[in-house]
Motif scaffolding. Sequence first.
Motif, short mmCIF file in Angstrom:
data_model
loop_
_atom_site.label_atom_id
_atom_site.label_comp_id
_atom_site.label_asym_id
_atom_site.label_seq_id
_atom_site.Cartn_x
_atom_site.Cartn_y
_atom_site.Cartn_z
N LYS A 130 0.68 -1.12 -0.06
CA LYS A 130 -0.24 0.10 -0.03
C LYS A 130 0.83 1.27 -0.11
CE LYS A 130 -3.97 -1.91 2.39
NZ LYS A 130 -5.01 -1.88 3.45
N LEU A 131 1.94 1.16 0.67
CA LEU A 131 2.81 2.27 0.59
C LEU A 131 3.68 2.62 -0.50
CD1 LEU A 131 4.35 4.55 2.18
CD2 LEU A 131 5.89 3.04 2.89
N ILE A 132 3.82 1.59 -1.17
CA ILE A 132 4.37 1.56 -2.83
C ILE A 132 3.25 2.24 -3.64
CG2 ILE A 132 5.27 0.35 -4.61
CD1 ILE A 132 6.42 -1.74 -2.54
N THR A 133 2.15 1.91 -3.43
CA THR A 133 0.93 2.35 -4.26
C THR A 133 0.78 3.94 -3.87
OG1 THR A 133 -0.11 0.20 -4.25
CG2 THR A 133 -1.18 2.09 -4.66
N GLU A 134 1.03 4.34 -2.62
CA GLU A 134 0.92 5.68 -2.39
C GLU A 134 1.83 6.62 -2.91
OE1 GLU A 134 -1.98 7.19 -1.04
OE2 GLU A 134 -2.93 5.15 -1.32
N ILE A 135 3.00 6.05 -2.83
CA ILE A 135 4.25 6.85 -3.41
C ILE A 135 4.10 6.88 -4.76
CG2 ILE A 135 6.68 6.31 -3.84
CD1 ILE A 135 7.14 5.02 -1.34
N LYS A 136 3.53 5.93 -5.55
CA LYS A 136 3.56 5.94 -7.21
C LYS A 136 2.24 7.03 -7.54
CE LYS A 136 4.68 1.27 -8.40
NZ LYS A 136 4.22 -0.11 -8.80
N LYS A 137 1.54 7.33 -6.45
CA LYS A 137 0.44 8.35 -6.60
C LYS A 137 1.14 9.69 -6.46
CE LYS A 137 -3.34 5.83 -4.76
NZ LYS A 137 -4.41 5.71 -3.64
N GLN A 175 10.09 -7.29 2.35
CA GLN A 175 10.42 -8.24 1.10
C GLN A 175 9.65 -7.45 0.01
OE1 GLN A 175 8.13 -11.16 3.49
NE2 GLN A 175 6.75 -11.37 1.92
N GLU A 176 8.55 -6.87 0.33
CA GLU A 176 8.22 -5.96 -0.97
C GLU A 176 8.67 -5.23 -1.54
OE1 GLU A 176 5.26 -7.33 -2.06
OE2 GLU A 176 5.10 -8.82 -0.29
#
Length: 314
Positions: free
Chosen positions: A83-90, A113-114
Motif C-alpha cells: 500500500k505504501l508503494i502504491t501511495e508513493i506512485k500516486k 520483502q515487498e
Amino acid sequence: MAIQIRSLLLGAFSLFFFVTTAFAADDLILKPIQVAPHTYFVQGFAEMGNSKNQNFISNAGFVITPKGVVVIDALGSPVLAKKLITEIKKITPQKVVAVIVTHYHADHVYGLQEFKNIGAKIYAQGEGRNYLSSETAKQRLIASRVDFAPWVNASTRLTGADVWIDQSYTLTVGGIEFKIGRVGPAHAPEDLIIYVPSEKVLFAGDLVFRGRIPFVGNADSRGWLHALDEIQALNPSVVIPGHGAYSTNPAEDIRFTREYLKYLRESMTKSAVNMDPFEDAYNQTDWSEYEGMPLFRAANRMNAYNVYLSIQAE
C-alpha cells in the motif's frame, strides 16, 4: 431430520464465510502526510498490532529525490508495504531505490520483502544480523503469522540488508544526502537515525514516541537517553518518530520520551540495586502522569520490569 441438519450446516457455513470474509476485509487506507518539500510519512495507529489494523502501528517515511525515492522503515506487514508503494506512485513517477531500516523490530520490517521485490536496496545497522539469526526472530514470526493473519502469513519472511552499516554512513541519491548514524544500543542494539540536511528532517525510529507509552522491551535505557541528546544536538526542524505524529518542536517532544525513561530509572533504581522485589517497587510508584495514555496497561509494567532488570546488569 436430514433437512434440519442440512439447514444447520448451511447456516454454520454461511456464518463461517461471513466471519472469514469480514476478517480478511481490506479497508485500511494509508494517507501520506507531507512534512517538508520532498518528505512524507504515514502514521500508524496508537494500538497493539492485530489482524484488524494489519499491524499498522508504526510510522514509515519517504523522501523523493530527482533520482529515486528513499524509504525509511517498511511497516509491519507485506500488505502495508504494498500500500505504501502504491501511495508513493500516486505522488511521484520516481522508483523506490533504497530502504533504510531504523531497527529490526517486527512492526518496522515485515514489509521489507515487498521493497526487495521491486529492486530497492536495503540498508541497516550490522547488529541487525544477530536479530535475524536469533530464535527470538523466528518465534516472533511464527506467532505473528497467527496474530496478524491473514496479512502476515506463511509467505512472509525476514529480509536482511544489502548494505550493513557500522557506525555512520552517508547515502546520496539524486544529490540529496541522507546522514545515517548509529546511536544504539538504545531502544534496540541496531538503532539508526537518518538526518536529511536539505529537508532539515530527522527520522528517529523508536527513539522518539509521541502520543503513547513508549515500548522499552529489552532496551538499554541509559544508552537511549544518550541517543536523545544526539538527536537534539542535530537541531532538526522536523522529527518523524517511530510512533505518533511528527514533531515541529523537537526539543519539547523529545522531552516526553526522555522524562518517561528517566522516571522509570529513578523509580526502579533503589529497588533494583537493593534486590528488593519488583512488585513492591512498581506498586509504590506513582504512575498517575502516564496511566491515562494509550498502551499504558499493555506496556508500562513490562517497561518498568525491563528497566529494573537492566539496572541490575549495569
